[in-house]
Write a protein that holds these residues in place. Structure first.
Motif, PDB file in Angstrom:
ATOM      1  N   ALA A  58      28.348  44.590  25.365  1.00 41.49           N
ATOM      2  CA  ALA A  58      27.493  45.400  26.233  1.00 41.49           C
ATOM      3  C   ALA A  58      28.268  46.086  27.345  1.00 41.49           C
ATOM      4  O   ALA A  58      27.713  46.946  28.034  1.00 41.49           O
ATOM      5  N   GLY A  59      29.517  45.714  27.553  1.00 35.78           N
ATOM      6  CA  GLY A  59      30.283  46.298  28.642  1.00 35.78           C
ATOM      7  C   GLY A  59      31.742  45.905  28.566  1.00 35.78           C
ATOM      8  O   GLY A  59      32.176  45.247  27.613  1.00 35.78           O
ATOM      9  N   PHE A  60      32.456  46.298  29.602  1.00 38.02           N
ATOM     10  CA  PHE A  60      33.915  46.193  29.592  1.00 38.02           C
ATOM     11  C   PHE A  60      34.407  46.077  31.029  1.00 38.02           C
ATOM     12  O   PHE A  60      33.914  46.771  31.914  1.00 38.02           O
ATOM     13  N   ILE A  61      35.379  45.197  31.252  1.00 40.46           N
ATOM     14  CA  ILE A  61      35.972  45.013  32.585  1.00 40.46           C
ATOM     15  C   ILE A  61      37.490  44.969  32.464  1.00 40.46           C
ATOM     16  O   ILE A  61      38.030  44.361  31.543  1.00 40.46           O
ATOM     17  N   VAL A  62      38.153  45.596  33.425  1.00 37.15           N
ATOM     18  CA  VAL A  62      39.608  45.510  33.579  1.00 37.15           C
ATOM     19  C   VAL A  62      39.863  44.892  34.954  1.00 37.15           C
ATOM     20  O   VAL A  62      39.281  45.328  35.944  1.00 37.15           O
ATOM     21  N   PHE A  63      40.734  43.877  35.008  1.00 41.93           N
ATOM     22  CA  PHE A  63      41.122  43.316  36.302  1.00 41.93           C
ATOM     23  C   PHE A  63      42.605  42.985  36.265  1.00 41.93           C
ATOM     24  O   PHE A  63      43.207  42.840  35.211  1.00 41.93           O
ATOM     25  N   ILE A  75      40.055  45.240  40.668  1.00 43.24           N
ATOM     26  CA  ILE A  75      39.251  45.494  39.478  1.00 43.24           C
ATOM     27  C   ILE A  75      39.304  47.005  39.266  1.00 43.24           C
ATOM     28  O   ILE A  75      38.584  47.751  39.919  1.00 43.24           O
ATOM     29  N   PRO A  76      40.175  47.493  38.360  1.00 47.32           N
ATOM     30  CA  PRO A  76      40.274  48.935  38.144  1.00 47.32           C
ATOM     31  C   PRO A  76      39.066  49.546  37.436  1.00 47.32           C
ATOM     32  O   PRO A  76      38.785  50.730  37.615  1.00 47.32           O
ATOM     33  N   ALA A  77      38.366  48.769  36.611  1.00 46.42           N
ATOM     34  CA  ALA A  77      37.246  49.364  35.866  1.00 46.42           C
ATOM     35  C   ALA A  77      36.229  48.319  35.454  1.00 46.42           C
ATOM     36  O   ALA A  77      36.580  47.203  35.072  1.00 46.42           O
ATOM     37  N   ILE A  78      34.974  48.724  35.554  1.00 45.88           N
ATOM     38  CA  ILE A  78      33.866  47.972  34.970  1.00 45.88           C
ATOM     39  C   ILE A  78      32.861  49.006  34.493  1.00 45.88           C
ATOM     40  O   ILE A  78      32.592  49.981  35.200  1.00 45.88           O
TER      41      ILE A  78
END
Length: 148
Positions: A58-63, A75-78
């Protein structure tokens, strides 16, 4: 609610690349997930997580797993897919990520968002992230969560 974070892997990376924000949100999340997956192969401390709603990506996270020079983790992206927005996935994912970062001994967690992304601003504010200043840096408002 069944939100979990799982490492991006050979089993789910392609599903992650199929995630999309709504068309009117493209200006606030302009980089596709495939960009972040590619960049993670060259940035040593990027960690990627797929956000699952039950059994569906359902989603994506970069940390980042290493602090910058002032001791802040980023956290560059969520992003949450358009089909799953408004269900609480973003909040649940962020709460789990914050708990994970605490386990990494993180004391300062940073995130940025576009000034016009009011949903992100409200979410981050409600989780305790405070604006560092009113100044927009590289097109984003920068927020900090003290985790002492």
């Amino acid at each position: 609610m069944g939100v979990t974070l799982k490492p991006v892997s050979a089993e789910n990376w392609y599903a992650c690349t199929k995630l999309n924000v709504r068309s009117e949100q493209l200006h606030v999340f302009p980089a596709p997930v495939v960009y972040w997956i590619a960049e993670s192969k060259y940035v040593d401390d990027f960690e990627l997580r797929a956000v699952y709603w039950e059994d569906e990506v359902a989603g994506f996270i970069v940390f980042r797993t290493k602090p910058d020079m002032d001791g802040s983790y980023w956290i560059p992206a969520i992003m949450i897919d358009e089909k799953h927005q408004g269900k609480g996935c973003g909040r649940a994912a962020m709460e789990q990520l914050i708990a994970c970062m605490r386990g990494m001994n993180c004391k300062r967690l940073m995130i940025g968002h576009r000034p016009e992304n009011h949903a992100a601003a409200c979410l981050y504010e409600s989780l305790g992230f405070r604006k560092l200043s009113e100044e927009v840096i590289d097109g984003e408002i920068i927020r900090l969560l003290h985790m002492d």
